[in-house]
Design an enzyme around this catalytic site. Structure first.
Site, PDB file in Angstrom:
ATOM      1  N   ASN A   1       0.947  -1.133  -0.319  1.00  0.00           N
ATOM      2  CA  ASN A   1      -0.411   0.295   0.083  1.00  0.00           C
ATOM      3  C   ASN A   1       1.237   0.908   0.180  1.00  0.00           C
ATOM      4  O   ASN A   1       0.314   2.565  -0.220  1.00  0.00           O
ATOM      5  CB  ASN A   1      -0.863   0.110   1.066  1.00  0.00           C
ATOM      6  CG  ASN A   1      -2.313  -0.992   1.120  1.00  0.00           C
ATOM      7  OD1 ASN A   1      -1.980  -1.732   0.173  1.00  0.00           O
ATOM      8  ND2 ASN A   1      -3.016  -1.489   2.139  1.00  0.00           N
TER       9      ASN A   1
ATOM     10  N   ASP B   1      -7.284  -3.659   8.214  1.00  0.00           N
ATOM     11  CA  ASP B   1      -6.544  -4.735   7.182  1.00  0.00           C
ATOM     12  C   ASP B   1      -5.849  -6.051   8.894  1.00  0.00           C
ATOM     13  O   ASP B   1      -6.038  -6.651   7.671  1.00  0.00           O
ATOM     14  CB  ASP B   1      -5.644  -3.944   6.400  1.00  0.00           C
ATOM     15  CG  ASP B   1      -5.233  -3.449   5.070  1.00  0.00           C
ATOM     16  OD1 ASP B   1      -6.913  -3.640   4.415  1.00  0.00           O
ATOM     17  OD2 ASP B   1      -5.203  -2.098   4.520  1.00  0.00           O
TER      18      ASP B   1
ATOM     19  N   ARG C   1      -1.149 -11.499  -3.480  1.00  0.00           N
ATOM     20  CA  ARG C   1      -1.654  -9.916  -4.343  1.00  0.00           C
ATOM     21  C   ARG C   1      -0.884  -9.253  -2.515  1.00  0.00           C
ATOM     22  O   ARG C   1      -0.782  -8.461  -2.827  1.00  0.00           O
ATOM     23  CB  ARG C   1      -2.853  -9.610  -3.900  1.00  0.00           C
ATOM     24  CG  ARG C   1      -3.841 -10.414  -5.036  1.00  0.00           C
ATOM     25  CD  ARG C   1      -5.408  -9.624  -5.499  1.00  0.00           C
ATOM     26  NE  ARG C   1      -4.887  -8.276  -4.757  1.00  0.00           N
ATOM     27  CZ  ARG C   1      -6.238  -7.669  -3.828  1.00  0.00           C
ATOM     28  NH1 ARG C   1      -6.766  -7.980  -3.645  1.00  0.00           N
ATOM     29  NH2 ARG C   1      -6.187  -6.219  -3.859  1.00  0.00           N
TER      30      ARG C   1
HETATM   31  C1  UD1 Z   1      -6.863   1.748   0.944  1.00  0.00           C
HETATM   32  C2  UD1 Z   1      -5.937   0.307   1.517  1.00  0.00           C
HETATM   33  C3  UD1 Z   1      -6.673  -1.008   1.915  1.00  0.00           C
HETATM   34  C4  UD1 Z   1      -7.825  -0.739   3.850  1.00  0.00           C
HETATM   35  C5  UD1 Z   1      -7.869   0.626   3.690  1.00  0.00           C
HETATM   36  C6  UD1 Z   1      -8.644   1.217   4.395  1.00  0.00           C
HETATM   37  C7  UD1 Z   1      -4.944   0.822  -0.544  1.00  0.00           C
HETATM   38  C8  UD1 Z   1      -4.228   0.838  -2.161  1.00  0.00           C
HETATM   39  N1  UD1 Z   1      -5.339  -0.402  -0.159  1.00  0.00           N
HETATM   40  O1  UD1 Z   1      -8.260   1.260   0.492  1.00  0.00           O
HETATM   41  O2  UD1 Z   1      -5.995  -2.132   2.061  1.00  0.00           O
HETATM   42  O3  UD1 Z   1      -8.267  -1.323   4.053  1.00  0.00           O
HETATM   43  O4  UD1 Z   1      -7.515   1.913   2.673  1.00  0.00           O
HETATM   44  O5  UD1 Z   1      -7.729   1.332   5.592  1.00  0.00           O
HETATM   45  O6  UD1 Z   1      -4.121   1.650   0.323  1.00  0.00           O
HETATM   46  N2  UD1 Z   1     -15.426   5.748   0.766  1.00  0.00           N
HETATM   47  C9  UD1 Z   1     -16.205   6.116  -0.477  1.00  0.00           C
HETATM   48  N3  UD1 Z   1     -16.075   6.922  -1.522  1.00  0.00           N
HETATM   49  C10 UD1 Z   1     -15.185   7.105  -1.878  1.00  0.00           C
HETATM   50  C11 UD1 Z   1     -13.489   6.916  -0.836  1.00  0.00           C
HETATM   51  C12 UD1 Z   1     -13.943   6.114  -0.019  1.00  0.00           C
HETATM   52  O7  UD1 Z   1     -17.245   6.414   0.144  1.00  0.00           O
HETATM   53  O8  UD1 Z   1     -14.790   8.147  -2.294  1.00  0.00           O
HETATM   54  C13 UD1 Z   1     -14.967   5.354   1.821  1.00  0.00           C
HETATM   55  C14 UD1 Z   1     -15.018   3.730   1.590  1.00  0.00           C
HETATM   56  O9  UD1 Z   1     -15.977   3.179   0.284  1.00  0.00           O
HETATM   57  C15 UD1 Z   1     -14.634   2.864   2.486  1.00  0.00           C
HETATM   58  C16 UD1 Z   1     -13.637   3.961   3.479  1.00  0.00           C
HETATM   59  O10 UD1 Z   1     -14.600   5.312   2.654  1.00  0.00           O
HETATM   60  O11 UD1 Z   1     -16.065   2.527   3.535  1.00  0.00           O
HETATM   61  C17 UD1 Z   1     -12.581   4.057   3.619  1.00  0.00           C
HETATM   62  O12 UD1 Z   1     -12.189   3.772   2.602  1.00  0.00           O
HETATM   63  P1  UD1 Z   1     -10.757   3.610   1.810  1.00  0.00           P
HETATM   64  O13 UD1 Z   1     -10.008   4.697   3.102  1.00  0.00           O
HETATM   65  O14 UD1 Z   1     -11.002   4.836   0.544  1.00  0.00           O
HETATM   66  O15 UD1 Z   1     -10.423   2.540   0.825  1.00  0.00           O
HETATM   67  P2  UD1 Z   1      -8.936   2.399  -0.160  1.00  0.00           P
HETATM   68  O16 UD1 Z   1      -8.641   3.870  -0.430  1.00  0.00           O
HETATM   69  O17 UD1 Z   1      -9.644   1.783  -1.310  1.00  0.00           O
END
Ligand code: UD1
Length: 421
Positions: free
Chosen positions: A23, A306, A398
């Protein structure tokens, strides 16, 4: 296709070293799009997701060279086709990290819809809202999102909810947008801080990463740097739980203990002895009779989502009753049914799992549904009586480099075999 076979029951002992963090590696690779010169990145883990990001950069016109010392030289300074194709995005949602850099540098991007995923819907509305406020015109159809912008403008943007890749995408874009951008309610994860440090080393001016508000004073041009990717705190946490769940004693090297403080504290609460030094942490559960503890997942510095599945396996075999609440993703309990096949006593209600510790788990044929769920099944397999067979292990590849080798070194009986379907 391959499967993992584990014969449980061995106490783990010894030392293991962490690999580079997936990440951290992924956003840093995406950030090379912003640079005007080739970058040299080291300590990238050998993982499928990193290969996918390299393939994605290569498919857009970046040149990638592996050198003998383990560094990868990436020249993404002249992207020919600012497009993230469906075939790549569908295998790795983090491909969306190229969106901010592409639209900031080239004024356009075509990104496949990331779609749903097996831990929840995971929308990217915050990424898109931020880029739209910066001036990108956004259209989408069922397959692709199209972003078009002349020149982006700096913004003052408040994330409605903390998002790791959302923070990273907007921070990367703003790094080359002239003027002051302020991002509020940002993710504070160490990987966000690492990305800011990388960009600052390339000449960016980013202040406050690791805090809620980040200020970015955009620069027209960024020059490359040589960079070593941070070690993987989730991998470290997984091996810490492996030590605890087997009543073993393991030392994990090449880790910043401050990034896993909450994991150490939870294991101490449960009854393990945890010590740490400059770049190591040691878990001793040889004399412990672990007591299960409640957990609620939170963005950093809270308990990481995670690590939720791995602690579910640990609580399943610890004394007492506990509740694990998942607050970050709405559907991250797919390991529960598989752990139940191994004898765990878990019931689910909405985003809460209620776990009654049992004295033994037993081997079963189980299937990995996502990356961290796979890790929890491996951990359960390490204590499960007899033989555990884990199918669909491409998920584990992965995120965990050489997992069988590392666990074998600690004394586990685990191997991979081809699976015929
Ligand atoms: C990243 C990590 C993942 C980890 C997660 C939370 C990477 C590549 N992946 O995923 O391993 O599990 O952080 O720590 O770094 N959300 C929205 N709208 C958006 C973006 C997010 O509603 O535009 C929500 C998501 O659905 C979720 C929450 O926000 O409920 C947090 O998600 P997010 O922190 O964005 O996860 P990732 O960045 O995808």
């Amino acid at each position: 296709m391959e499967r993992l076979i584990i014969r449980g029951g061995n106490q783990l002992h010894g030392e293991v070293s962490c690999s580079g963090a997936k990440n951290s590696g992924l956003p840093i690779l995406a950030a090379t799009i912003l640079l005007d010169t080739p970058a040299k990145i080291g300590n990238l883990p050998h993982l499928q997701d990193i290969t996918t990001m390299l393939e994605l950069l290569n498919s857009m016109g970046a040149s990638i060279n592996f050198d003998e010392s383990g560094y990868i030289e990436i020249d993404a300074s002249n992207i020919l086709l600012p497009e993230a194709r469906y075939e790549l995005v569908k295998t790795m949602r983090a491909s969306i990290l190229v969106m901010g850099p592409l639209v900031a540098k080239y004024g356009k991007a075509k990104i496949s819809q990331p779609g749903g995923c097996n831990i929840g819907t995971r929308p990217i509305d915050f990424h898109l809202d931020g880029l739209e406020k910066m001036g990108a015109k956004i259209k989408s159809d069922s397959k692709y999102i199209y972003l078009d912008a002349g020149k982006l403008n700096p913004i003052d943007f408040n994330f409605p909810k903390i998002s790791v890749t959302g923070t990273e995408n907007l921070m990367m874009a703003a790094a080359i947008v002239e003027g002051k951008t302020i991002l509020r309610n940002c993710a504070k994860e160490p990987e966000v801080v690492e990305l800011a440090n990388f960009l600052n080393n390339c000449g960016a001016n980013i202040i406050g990463a690791g805090e809620s508000t980040i200020e970015i004073n955009g620069r027209a041009s960024l020059k490359s740097t040589e960079w070593e990717v941070l070690f993987d705190r989730i991998e470290a946490g997984t091996y810490m739980v492996a030590g605890a769940i087997t009543n073993g004693h393991v030392k994990i090297n090449k880790i910043k203990p401050e990034t896993i403080q909450i994991i150490s504290s939870k294991l101490i609460e449960m009854g393990a002895i945890v010590e740490s030094g400059g770049d190591w942490v040691e878990v001793d559960a040889t004399t412990a009779d672990l007591i299960s503890k409640d957990i609620s997942t939170e963005p950093f510095p809270g308990f990481p989502t995670d690590m939720q599945a791995q602690f579910m396996a640990l609580n399943a075999i610890s004394n007492g009753h506990s509740i694990i609440e998942e607050t970050v993703f709405e559907n991250r309990f797919q390991h529960v049914d598989e752990l139940k096949k191994m004898g765990a006593d878990i019931s689910l209600e909405k985003n809460k799992a209620s776990i009654k510790g049992v004295s033994n788990l037993f081997g079963a044929i189980v299937s990995a549904s996502d990356l961290r769920a796979s890790a929890s099944l491996v951990l359960a397999g390490l204590v499960g009586k007899n033989r555990t067979q884990i199918e669909d292990i491409y998920h584990i590849d992965r995120g965990y480099e050489c997992i069988e080798e590392k666990l074998t070194k600690l004394g586990a009986e685990i191997f991979r075999e081809p699976a015929e379907y």
